[in-house]
Design a protein around this motif. Structure first.
Motif, mmCIF file in Angstrom:
data_model
loop_
_atom_site.group_PDB
_atom_site.id
_atom_site.type_symbol
_atom_site.label_atom_id
_atom_site.label_comp_id
_atom_site.label_asym_id
_atom_site.label_seq_id
_atom_site.Cartn_x
_atom_site.Cartn_y
_atom_site.Cartn_z
ATOM 1 N N ILE A 1 -5.632 -6.243 -13.307
ATOM 2 C CA ILE A 1 -4.797 -6.573 -12.151
ATOM 3 C C ILE A 1 -4.820 -5.409 -11.176
ATOM 4 O O ILE A 1 -4.699 -4.246 -11.574
ATOM 5 N N LEU A 2 -4.945 -5.730 -9.892
ATOM 6 C CA LEU A 2 -4.794 -4.727 -8.840
ATOM 7 C C LEU A 2 -3.472 -4.982 -8.129
ATOM 8 O O LEU A 2 -3.264 -6.054 -7.550
ATOM 9 N N MET A 3 -2.574 -3.999 -8.192
ATOM 10 C CA MET A 3 -1.283 -4.087 -7.518
ATOM 11 C C MET A 3 -1.388 -3.372 -6.174
ATOM 12 O O MET A 3 -1.611 -2.164 -6.117
ATOM 13 N N ILE A 4 -1.213 -4.121 -5.099
ATOM 14 C CA ILE A 4 -1.259 -3.548 -3.761
ATOM 15 C C ILE A 4 0.166 -3.312 -3.294
ATOM 16 O O ILE A 4 0.906 -4.239 -2.990
ATOM 17 N N GLY A 5 0.552 -2.040 -3.300
ATOM 18 C CA GLY A 5 1.908 -1.665 -2.936
ATOM 19 C C GLY A 5 2.764 -1.369 -4.145
ATOM 20 O O GLY A 5 2.984 -2.244 -4.981
ATOM 21 N N ALA A 6 3.246 -0.131 -4.243
ATOM 22 C CA ALA A 6 4.131 0.254 -5.343
ATOM 23 C C ALA A 6 5.535 0.478 -4.805
ATOM 24 O O ALA A 6 6.165 1.501 -5.050
ATOM 25 N N GLY A 7 6.013 -0.505 -4.052
ATOM 26 C CA GLY A 7 7.326 -0.412 -3.432
ATOM 27 C C GLY A 7 8.341 -1.309 -4.099
ATOM 28 O O GLY A 7 8.380 -1.442 -5.324
ATOM 29 N N GLY A 8 9.168 -1.967 -3.289
ATOM 30 C CA GLY A 8 10.254 -2.779 -3.820
ATOM 31 C C GLY A 8 9.785 -3.936 -4.677
ATOM 32 O O GLY A 8 10.466 -4.312 -5.639
ATOM 33 N N LEU A 9 8.652 -4.527 -4.361
ATOM 34 C CA LEU A 9 8.092 -5.617 -5.168
ATOM 35 C C LEU A 9 7.186 -5.081 -6.272
ATOM 36 O O LEU A 9 7.203 -5.571 -7.397
ATOM 37 N N ASN B 1 3.387 10.836 -3.632
ATOM 38 C CA ASN B 1 2.684 9.569 -3.472
ATOM 39 C C ASN B 1 3.151 8.542 -4.504
ATOM 40 O O ASN B 1 3.258 8.831 -5.700
ATOM 41 N N LYS B 2 3.391 7.316 -4.041
ATOM 42 C CA LYS B 2 3.936 6.273 -4.904
ATOM 43 C C LYS B 2 2.953 5.805 -5.973
ATOM 44 O O LYS B 2 3.339 5.578 -7.128
ATOM 45 N N MET C 1 -3.973 3.529 1.629
ATOM 46 C CA MET C 1 -3.650 2.187 2.090
ATOM 47 C C MET C 1 -4.905 1.325 2.018
ATOM 48 O O MET C 1 -6.014 1.809 2.225
ATOM 49 N N ILE C 2 -4.735 0.036 1.736
ATOM 50 C CA ILE C 2 -5.869 -0.864 1.761
ATOM 51 C C ILE C 2 -6.202 -1.178 3.221
ATOM 52 O O ILE C 2 -5.310 -1.407 4.040
ATOM 53 N N THR C 3 -7.483 -1.149 3.548
ATOM 54 C CA THR C 3 -7.935 -1.392 4.917
ATOM 55 C C THR C 3 -9.125 -2.343 4.890
ATOM 56 O O THR C 3 -9.666 -2.658 3.819
ATOM 57 N N VAL D 1 -2.511 0.547 -5.713
ATOM 58 C CA VAL D 1 -2.922 0.987 -4.380
ATOM 59 C C VAL D 1 -1.688 1.243 -3.533
ATOM 60 O O VAL D 1 -0.888 0.333 -3.302
ATOM 61 N N ASP D 2 -1.504 2.478 -3.075
ATOM 62 C CA ASP D 2 -0.409 2.778 -2.147
ATOM 63 C C ASP D 2 -0.617 4.174 -1.577
ATOM 64 O O ASP D 2 -0.705 5.149 -2.329
ATOM 65 N N GLY D 3 -0.685 4.274 -0.272
ATOM 66 C CA GLY D 3 -0.843 5.572 0.378
ATOM 67 C C GLY D 3 0.453 6.158 0.871
ATOM 68 O O GLY D 3 0.462 7.206 1.510
#
Length: 355
Positions: A26-34, A77-78, A101-103, A53-55
């Protein structure tokens, strides 16, 4: 005793479901609230490989909902913090850290190596980028989002006749028109609920257990604790908007396409600073914290149209506000007046500087 014993004895899941999870990635994009709550249960469930992935860096306002972090993590870094947290807990998971960040330029490389993608991002350009990349690379996508008291969860691009994000939202809206949680607020538990539902959907897809939210969106309201589902179907307008190839995706600037303005991080903005660059605070007088530096101009968004002459001579203009939304509106307004000028909005605003 196996730490997955309670899953192994579960009817319909059992040894086969656990084995599928063990072989999955699994690739998790964003290690924030979700991403934080989703990662807690994905790691505990026994997924074999997880990339994060999180910058972004942790700031104080994150802590009420981004439950993997604490006060000692401010400014770090998160993605790195999240992976380190789990490496200290579980030795049987392969982790990959992507502190960026994913771009459009790195999306193919990041996404292609994983079985399933989870989008825990908080902005429209990323959502459309991730969706389009998953369609082109044929990767199932678990989507989640929150706005004030409501959250959404869905499974896109999985199985035959699968719908994707553009079937629901075919046109890119302007992120400047949609307030984020920095402006509208959010009760910390809501992204926790939605993040856990995203983890559940990912586990169902990968293990073959249960009935994933294919071609359905689940809506949850935190005020009433009620939920409902909406069925979705293919939308030709949305599908025609997806880039025709990975090469076309590489060439598409999603921030410009979605918001009409290019965004920069604070580090990128500081590297641009010189006498030919206008650095403009569009917050209203009295907004905190203040920022004082050489060359800073203070032009509230509400009065920008009356002060365009102050920016006419600048080769480039960098706008910032509290959260990044008003600065996008300012950049869009100025771009209409000076279409050939290089104009940027600083992502995250002054809040992105807080530690």
């Amino acid at each position: 005793m196996n730490r997955y014993d309670r899953q192994l004895v579960l009817t319909g899941f059992g040894i086969e479901g656990q084995a599928r999870l063990r072989k999955s990635s699994i690739l998790m994009i964003g290690a924030g609230g979700l991403g934080c709550p989703a990662l807690l249960y994905l790691a505990a469930s026994g997924v074999g490989k997880i990339g994060v992935v999180d910058g972004d860096q942790v700031n104080l306002s994150n802590l009420h909902r981004q439950v993997l972090f604490g006060e000692k993590d401010l400014g770090k870094n998160k993605a790195e913090l999240a992976v380190r947290h789990f490496q200290n807990k579980y030795s049987d998971i392969q982790w990959e850290i992507f502190p960026e960040m994913i771009t459009n330029s790195n999306a193919e490389e990041l996404i292609s190596g994983y079985d399933l993608i989870i989008d825990g991002s908080d902005n429209f350009p990323t959502r459309y980028l991730v969706n389009d990349a998953c369609v082109l690379l044929d990767k199932p996508l678990v989507f989640g989002a929150i706005y004030q008291h409501e959250g959404q969860v869905a499974v896109f691009n999985w199985g035959e006749k699968a719908c994707n994000y553009r079937d629901v939202y075919p046109e890119m809206p302007s992120a400047a028109e949609i307030p984020n949680c920095a402006e509208t607020g959010v009760l910390g538990v809501l992204p926790g609920i939605i993040g856990n539902l995203m983890a559940l959907e990912a586990i169902k897809v990968l293990s073959g257990f249960g009935k994933p939210l294919k071609n359905r969106i689940l809506f949850f309201n935190s005020i009433s604790s009620q939920s409902y589902e909406v069925e979705i179907s293919p939308n030709s307008k949305g599908r025609n908007a997806i880039p025709g190839s990975i090469q076309d995706l590489h060439a598409l600037d999603y921030e410009l396409a979605c918001e009409g303005v290019k965004q920069l991080t604070w580090n990128e903005a500081m590297r641009k600073m010189n006498s030919d660059v206008a650095f403009v605070d569009v917050r209203e007088p009295g907004e905190m914290p203040p920022l004082e530096c050489t060359g800073l101009q203070k032009i509230p968004l509400s009065t920008l149209s009356d002060h365009l002459d102050q920016l006419e001579e600048a080769d480039e203009v960098l706008f910032f506000c509290q959260t990044g939304n008003r600065s996008q509106k300012a950049a869009q307004q100025l771009q209409q007046e000076f279409p050939k000028k290089k104009i940027y909005s600083i992502r995250g605003g002054i809040n992105a500087l807080k530690t």
